[in-house]
Design an enzyme around this catalytic site. Structure first.
Site, mmCIF file in Angstrom:
data_model
loop_
_atom_site.group_PDB
_atom_site.id
_atom_site.type_symbol
_atom_site.label_atom_id
_atom_site.label_comp_id
_atom_site.label_asym_id
_atom_site.label_seq_id
_atom_site.Cartn_x
_atom_site.Cartn_y
_atom_site.Cartn_z
ATOM 1 N N GLY A 19 -12.056 8.118 -0.045
ATOM 2 C CA GLY A 19 -11.064 7.914 0.997
ATOM 3 C C GLY A 19 -10.426 9.210 1.417
ATOM 4 O O GLY A 19 -10.637 10.264 0.807
ATOM 5 N N MET A 23 -2.543 13.698 2.515
ATOM 6 C CA MET A 23 -2.490 14.811 1.581
ATOM 7 C C MET A 23 -3.849 15.479 1.397
ATOM 8 O O MET A 23 -3.946 16.665 1.146
ATOM 9 C CB MET A 23 -1.967 14.338 0.218
ATOM 10 C CG MET A 23 -1.685 15.480 -0.757
ATOM 11 S SD MET A 23 -1.093 14.925 -2.376
ATOM 12 C CE MET A 23 0.470 14.206 -1.943
ATOM 13 N N ASP A 134 7.801 5.821 -2.908
ATOM 14 C CA ASP A 134 6.834 5.539 -1.830
ATOM 15 C C ASP A 134 6.007 4.306 -2.171
ATOM 16 O O ASP A 134 4.799 4.287 -1.959
ATOM 17 C CB ASP A 134 5.933 6.750 -1.593
ATOM 18 C CG ASP A 134 5.198 6.660 -0.249
ATOM 19 O OD1 ASP A 134 5.696 5.958 0.655
ATOM 20 O OD2 ASP A 134 4.131 7.294 -0.113
#
Length: 250
Positions: A19, A23, A134
């Site tokens: 994936g 970042m 998060d």
């Protein structure tokens, strides 16, 4: 193997790309020393000079490696190769909670089982003085065996605990820069949105939002863009959950 895939990072042989995110990228790799498959996250090469991103990357490695819990992804190793930083973690085979919710509301027994494991993971993190900051369905994986794995501690903050010997009280402080908004719209607590210092209760708010979405298949706070979504968190109540939203399956 695609031509743009790196061959290896240190002793880790790259097998496939799993994936890509803001970042960097995540790869499936094989640990040639221990003979096991792992996941490797790297900072994208074009963002290697981003000091804020590097700090997030290092913070994720430190926070996750400090935790040892069956519902938190384990970090095995960190390293750098040719200027590229990488984190090696356990390979979680399964699907994200986002993928599960995309098929509709979760059955009540499954919702309860997953919610309990998320809570267990947070209890362990908060006991260690770590706030995730998060939490969202994309950062929660469910393995093929049904075990929850909380991941991506890139925004995590450590809370320092000060215990008074004369009084049985604990005060907490977090190194959060006032006015800095970090998180994901729709899942951040009001304190995060306002750039205020947060503690473990911010994660609890995020979990509540996630549970709502698991029960209804719809987001608790919605808007046409991130600004409107954050505004909804501050001023609106989520639509009431109907009885039919949380389905029972036999």
């Amino acid at each position: 193997m695609p031509a743009d895939l790196p061959e290896r990072f240190g002793p880790y042989q790259i097998a496939a790309r799993l994936g890509q995110g803001g970042m960097g990228e995540v790869y499936l790799a094989h640990d040639t020393r221990l003979g096991r498959d792992v996941a490797i996250k790297v900072i994208a090469h074009e963002r290697a000079g981003d000091t804020n991103l590097q700090s997030r990357f290092e913070r994720e490695a430190r926070a996750a490696s400090a935790l040892n819990h069956p519902n938190i992804v384990s970090v095995y190793d960190v390293g750098e190769q040719d200027g590229t930083q990488y984190i090696v973690s356990e390979l979680v085979r399964g699907e994200s909670l986002r993928q599960m919710i995309s098929r509709g509301p979760l059955p009540a027994p499954e919702l309860a089982r997953i919610a309990t494991q998320i809570a267990d993971a947070l209890i362990a993190a908060h006991a260690a003085g770590i706030i995730h900051r998060d939490l969202k369905p994309e950062n929660i994986m469910v393995t093929v065996e049904g075990r929850v794995k909380v991941l991506d501690f890139g925004l995590a903050r450590c809370i320092k605990q000060h215990v008074s010997d004369s009084q049985s009280t604990v005060t907490q402080s977090a190194a959060t820069q006032p006015g800095l908004v970090m998180g994901t719209a729709g899942y951040m607590s009001p304190e995060q949105i306002c750039g205020q210092a947060v503690d473990h209760r911010s994660d609890i708010f995020s979990v509540g939002v996630i549970l709502y979405e698991m029960a209804t298949g719809a987001r608790a706070f919605r808007g046409r863009n991130s600004i409107e979504t954050m505004s909804a968190v501050l001023r609106d109540d989520p639509p009431q959950i109907g009885r039919a939203s949380c389905r029972e399956r036999v």
